[in-house]
Design a protein around this motif. Structure first.
Motif, PDB file in Angstrom:
ATOM      1  N   ARG A   3       0.856  -1.189   0.000  1.00 39.75           N
ATOM      2  CA  ARG A   3       0.000   0.000   0.000  1.00 39.75           C
ATOM      3  C   ARG A   3       0.887   1.232   0.000  1.00 39.75           C
ATOM      4  NH1 ARG A   3      -5.594  -1.143   2.445  1.00 39.75           N
ATOM      5  NH2 ARG A   3      -5.701  -3.375   2.288  1.00 39.75           N
ATOM      6  N   PRO A  29       3.649  -5.787   2.422  1.00 37.73           N
ATOM      7  CA  PRO A  29       2.720  -6.743   3.043  1.00 37.73           C
ATOM      8  C   PRO A  29       3.362  -7.397   4.268  1.00 37.73           C
ATOM      9  CG  PRO A  29       2.906  -7.121   0.674  1.00 37.73           C
ATOM     10  CD  PRO A  29       3.979  -6.138   1.043  1.00 37.73           C
ATOM     11  N   SER A  31       2.515 -10.397   7.736  1.00 38.29           N
ATOM     12  CA  SER A  31       1.659 -11.291   8.513  1.00 38.29           C
ATOM     13  C   SER A  31       2.201 -11.254   9.940  1.00 38.29           C
ATOM     14  CB  SER A  31       1.659 -12.711   7.955  1.00 38.29           C
ATOM     15  OG  SER A  31       2.927 -13.297   8.105  1.00 38.29           O
ATOM     16  N   PHE A  41      -3.004 -11.246   8.081  1.00 35.93           N
ATOM     17  CA  PHE A  41      -2.222 -10.812   6.934  1.00 35.93           C
ATOM     18  C   PHE A  41      -2.692  -9.426   6.517  1.00 35.93           C
ATOM     19  CE2 PHE A  41      -2.467 -15.364   7.018  1.00 35.93           C
ATOM     20  CZ  PHE A  41      -1.164 -15.760   6.758  1.00 35.93           C
ATOM     21  N   SER A  42      -1.788  -8.571   6.114  1.00 37.54           N
ATOM     22  CA  SER A  42      -2.158  -7.217   5.715  1.00 37.54           C
ATOM     23  C   SER A  42      -3.190  -7.227   4.598  1.00 37.54           C
ATOM     24  CB  SER A  42      -0.924  -6.413   5.297  1.00 37.54           C
ATOM     25  OG  SER A  42      -0.195  -7.085   4.289  1.00 37.54           O
ATOM     26  N   LYS A  43      -3.144  -8.201   3.729  1.00 38.66           N
ATOM     27  CA  LYS A  43      -4.101  -8.266   2.617  1.00 38.66           C
ATOM     28  C   LYS A  43      -5.531  -8.513   3.106  1.00 38.66           C
ATOM     29  CE  LYS A  43      -3.386 -13.132   1.890  1.00 38.66           C
ATOM     30  NZ  LYS A  43      -3.656 -14.212   1.091  1.00 38.66           N
ATOM     31  N   ASP A  44      -5.690  -8.968   4.354  1.00 39.43           N
ATOM     32  CA  ASP A  44      -7.013  -9.220   4.907  1.00 39.43           C
ATOM     33  C   ASP A  44      -7.714  -7.939   5.357  1.00 39.43           C
ATOM     34  OD1 ASP A  44      -6.556 -11.916   4.539  1.00 39.43           O
ATOM     35  OD2 ASP A  44      -5.854 -12.219   6.593  1.00 39.43           O
ATOM     36  N   TYR A  45      -6.972  -6.844   5.453  1.00 34.25           N
ATOM     37  CA  TYR A  45      -7.544  -5.596   5.942  1.00 34.25           C
ATOM     38  C   TYR A  45      -8.061  -4.765   4.783  1.00 34.25           C
ATOM     39  CZ  TYR A  45      -5.460  -6.656  10.434  1.00 34.25           C
ATOM     40  OH  TYR A  45      -5.137  -7.254  11.614  1.00 34.25           O
ATOM     41  N   ASN A  46      -9.339  -4.448   4.838  1.00 34.83           N
ATOM     42  CA  ASN A  46      -9.982  -3.578   3.860  1.00 34.83           C
ATOM     43  C   ASN A  46     -10.670  -2.465   4.626  1.00 34.83           C
ATOM     44  OD1 ASN A  46      -9.388  -5.161   1.498  1.00 34.83           O
ATOM     45  ND2 ASN A  46     -10.843  -6.648   2.307  1.00 34.83           N
ATOM     46  N   SER A 122       7.124  -3.347   8.093  1.00 35.24           N
ATOM     47  CA  SER A 122       6.240  -2.932   7.021  1.00 35.24           C
ATOM     48  C   SER A 122       6.011  -1.419   7.046  1.00 35.24           C
ATOM     49  CB  SER A 122       4.903  -3.670   7.140  1.00 35.24           C
ATOM     50  OG  SER A 122       4.045  -3.316   6.086  1.00 35.24           O
ATOM     51  N   GLY A 138      -7.002   2.321   0.176  1.00 36.78           N
ATOM     52  CA  GLY A 138      -5.659   1.751   0.283  1.00 36.78           C
ATOM     53  C   GLY A 138      -4.564   2.773   0.458  1.00 36.78           C
TER      54      GLY A 138
END
Length: 168
Positions: A3, A29, A31, A41-46, A122, A138
């Protein structure tokens, strides 16, 4: 994909000249494990996420933790709160840090990391306390190093109270 930081307001953090991220810096990213044992995991955050970095035995952090916890408890939006506590060892936490964890759990996701842990790396965190707002698109803002400055930002608007337009 990482991001991007899209807005930066400089702060003082742990000392004069503390290294702060520049606008446009990519957040890598990560975890990490929460204090309740979940791996995230960072990708899980929206959506909108407010991330706070605290340092064990840091007087400004000690003052900011209750304010951050109170804000998270009063949160009625879909914003998520993450608390990252930097400590040397998970088995030798100070009484203050244990109290902070108890205060933060339930209203925030709490992470304990040694300096150089995955979330610290990160965000390249070197200044405490630090507060970051990850926007729904993002983009990442870095807010002043005081929680009072975080509270001055309308987190539901594209413009904060200082009139600065957020890049989304």
């Amino acid at each position: 994909m990482g991001r991007i930081i899209t807005r930066l307001t400089s702060g003082r953090g742990s000392g004069p000249g503390a290294n702060l991220l520049e606008a446009g810096t990519t957040i890598e990213p990560f975890s990490a494990d929460t204090t309740d044992g979940r791996t995230v995991f960072s990708k899980d955050y929206n959506g909108r996420i407010l991330v706070a970095f605290f340092l064990e035995n840091c007087p400004p952090c000690k003052d900011a933790v209750p304010q951050f916890a109170d804000s998270a408890q009063r949160n009625t939006s879909d914003m998520r709160y993450l608390s990252v506590i930097s400590c040397e060892g998970k088995n030798s936490l100070s009484a203050d840090t244990q109290a902070h964890i108890a205060l933060l759990e339930g209203s925030t996701e709490v992470f304990l990391e040694s300096p150089g842990g995955p979330i610290h790396n990160s965000f390249r965190t070197q200044s405490f306390p630090s507060f970051y707002l990850l926007t729904s698109k993002g983009g990442l803002w870095m807010i002043e190093q005081t929680f009072a400055s975080v509270q001055s930002v309308d987190m539901t608007s594209d413009t904060d109270t200082r009139g600065e337009k957020a890049v989304r």
